[in-house]
Design an enzyme around this catalytic site. Structure first.
Site, PDB file in Angstrom:
ATOM      1  N   ARG A 143       0.582  -1.017   0.395  1.00 17.81           N
ATOM      2  CA  ARG A 143      -0.480  -0.071   0.044  1.00 17.81           C
ATOM      3  C   ARG A 143       0.971   0.883  -0.369  1.00 17.81           C
ATOM      4  NH1 ARG A 143      -2.146   2.459   4.082  1.00 17.81           N
ATOM      5  NH2 ARG A 143      -1.632   0.936   5.549  1.00 17.81           N
ATOM      6  N   TYR A 195     -13.126  10.566 -20.390  1.00 19.17           N
ATOM      7  CA  TYR A 195     -14.076   9.954 -20.492  1.00 19.17           C
ATOM      8  C   TYR A 195     -15.616  10.379 -19.267  1.00 19.17           C
ATOM      9  CZ  TYR A 195     -13.793   4.981 -17.573  1.00 19.17           C
ATOM     10  OH  TYR A 195     -14.909   3.900 -17.495  1.00 19.17           O
ATOM     11  N   LYS A 252      -6.400  -0.254 -20.610  1.00 18.84           N
ATOM     12  CA  LYS A 252      -6.758  -0.208 -22.208  1.00 18.84           C
ATOM     13  C   LYS A 252      -5.271  -0.380 -22.684  1.00 18.84           C
ATOM     14  CE  LYS A 252     -10.325   0.897 -20.467  1.00 18.84           C
ATOM     15  NZ  LYS A 252     -11.239   2.622 -19.957  1.00 18.84           N
ATOM     16  N   ASP A 312      -4.801  13.282 -19.553  1.00 16.30           N
ATOM     17  CA  ASP A 312      -6.047  11.705 -19.677  1.00 16.30           C
ATOM     18  C   ASP A 312      -5.833  10.942 -20.711  1.00 16.30           C
ATOM     19  OD1 ASP A 312      -7.415   9.757 -20.090  1.00 16.30           O
ATOM     20  OD2 ASP A 312      -8.710   9.469 -18.944  1.00 16.30           O
TER      21      ASP A 312
HETATM   22  C1  PLP Z   1     -11.208   3.217 -19.002  1.00 25.28           C
HETATM   23  C2  PLP Z   1     -10.811   4.825 -19.828  1.00 25.28           C
HETATM   24  C3  PLP Z   1     -10.628   5.384 -18.104  1.00 25.28           C
HETATM   25  C4  PLP Z   1     -10.782   4.867 -16.208  1.00 25.28           C
HETATM   26  O1  PLP Z   1      -9.784   4.187 -16.007  1.00 25.28           O
HETATM   27  P1  PLP Z   1     -10.117   2.599 -14.959  1.00 25.28           P
HETATM   28  O2  PLP Z   1      -8.979   1.608 -15.413  1.00 25.28           O
HETATM   29  O3  PLP Z   1     -11.594   2.081 -16.029  1.00 25.28           O
HETATM   30  O4  PLP Z   1     -11.031   2.456 -14.266  1.00 25.28           O
HETATM   31  C5  PLP Z   1     -10.108   6.288 -18.014  1.00 25.28           C
HETATM   32  N1  PLP Z   1      -9.867   7.544 -19.241  1.00 25.28           N
HETATM   33  C6  PLP Z   1     -10.014   6.817 -20.442  1.00 25.28           C
HETATM   34  C7  PLP Z   1     -10.222   7.664 -21.353  1.00 25.28           C
HETATM   35  C8  PLP Z   1     -10.304   5.393 -20.206  1.00 25.28           C
HETATM   36  O5  PLP Z   1     -10.416   4.749 -20.954  1.00 25.28           O
END
Ligand code: PLP
Length: 383
Positions: A47, A101, A198, A173
């Protein structure tokens, strides 16, 4: 492994753990949650983000984004929560790009008011609109480019410049581009975030998030993240390390496939419009060309009205109707049925999201097979 090594070399080698006992070729996994304290320089505990595998993987991803340091968390949303709640307090204000998102939008909408944190969603991609939204108590700007699902592009360098001018921090992001296609820190952005679920993971089999920034900022975020507890288990850390070894190969092929499919789709009668930054007709093409190394592997298109969307999805044999993205397998989704289901018809229309919009996450399959799959499904779905 130094930063001056090529991107592909860093994907394979940077941050890997040495095995001095057996000289194994890959990193050992240390799953221990308890470490001796007598001779330790750093307190090791999952953690605290200080296990050997966590530290090694953070170094690997930091090197891919040209960042000083990285922090690996249990999901993309954990990463966004950690940055926002470590950098904002009651009375502060955040400027946010509206096309974000869905999970990020929900977090801001549902949680900020409980902590008396203010925010402004900017609907336009015009830089002046961002500047106008800045208030005396604004602390940061949060953007996402290319955006979901229409792949709109915002000028990263200008956002970084505006942030510096008003003494704000900037957050991007970078999930859709992946480190293969876009490195925002090179343009002056302060904090880069990825949902590693992703492209970094790339096989639709793990959930993780990552933040990248300076030592100072990561240390501040880590202090908060320790308190709310969202570390990633070392088995998954190891799996993510293994996945990233093929990141440049995977995303390179996915990007190439996406460009070719986008061009092909523009010529099909059953397609009304294609959204892909690599098309010269795309609204953000010139900007994407300037700031991206490749145009990415996400694209969208509007199907003709005489195609039944549900039948189309059900008839696909290779391409999967799935919600996530970034995997080696191609997937399609309907923003209206999934990510944007909570919006009203009017709100969707305002954002340019039509009822027949299909979002396509490109995989690494043979392109001709994907085209045939689309064709046979279209034939079955004609009204
Ligand atoms: C999936 C996604 C997130 C969130 O991520 P998780 O791993 O599902 O928590 C944030 N931003 C974008 C662009 C995403 O595709």
């Amino acid at each position: 492994m130094k930063h001056h090594h090529g991107f592909e070399t860093r994907c394979v080698h940077t941050g890997n753990l040495e095995d001095k006992v057996y000289n194994s070729a890959v990193s050992p996994i240390y799953t221990s949650s308890a470490y001796g304290f007598l001779d330790q320089k750093i307190g090791r505990y999952p953690r605290y983000f200080t296990t050997p595998n966590q530290i090694g993987l953070a170094q690997k991803i930091a090197s891919l984004e040209n960042a000083e340091e990285g922090l690996i968390l249990s999901s993309g949303m954990a990463a966004i929560t950690a940055i926002l709640f470590s950098h904002l307090k009651a009375g502060d204000h955040l400027v946010v790009q509206q096309d974000l998102y869905g999970g990020s939008t929900n977090l801001i909408r549902d949680e900020f008011s409980k902590y008396n944190i203010d925010y402004t969603f900017v609907s336009s991609f015009d830089l002046l609109a961002f500047e106008k939204a800045i208030k005396p108590n604004t602390k940061g700007i949060f953007i996402e480019t290319p955006s979901n699902p229409l792949l709109k592009i915002i000028d990263i360098k200008s956002i970084a410049r505006i942030s510096k001018k008003y003494d704000l921090w900037s957050l991007i992001d970078n999930t859709f581009a992946s480190p293969v296609n876009q490195n925002p820190i090179d343009y002056g952005i302060d904090i880069v975030m990825h949902s590693a679920t992703k492209y970094l993971g790339g096989h639709s089999d793990l959930c993780a998030g990552i933040l990248l920034s300076t030592h100072e900022r990561i240390s501040k975020i880590r202090d908060f993240a320790k308190n709310f507890g969202a570390s990633l288990a070392d088995n998954t850390v190891w799996l993510l390390e293994r996945s990233i070894k093929t990141l440049s190969l995977r995303v390179g092929k996915q990007t190439n496939n996406a460009q070719q499919l986008a061009e092909y789709l523009t010529q099909q009668k059953w397609v009304i419009r294609v959204y892909y930054p690599g098309l010269t007709t795309h609204i953000g093409h010139a900007l994407a060309k300037k700031q991206m190394k490749g145009y990415g592997a996400m694209l969208s298109f509007d199907l003709d009205k005489n195609i039944n969307l549900k039948t189309f999805f059900k008839s696909l044999r290779i391409i999967k109707p799935v919600v996530s993205l970034g995997g080696v397998e191609s997937g399609v989704s309907s923003p209206k049925m999934t990510s944007h289901i909570l919006l009203t018809d009017d709100e969707r229309k305002q954002q340019g999201i039509g009822d027949q919009l299909v979002r396509f996450s490109m995989g690494i399959e043979n392109l001709e097979d994907l085209k045939s799959d689309l064709h046979q499904a279209i034939e079955k779905a004609r009204l």
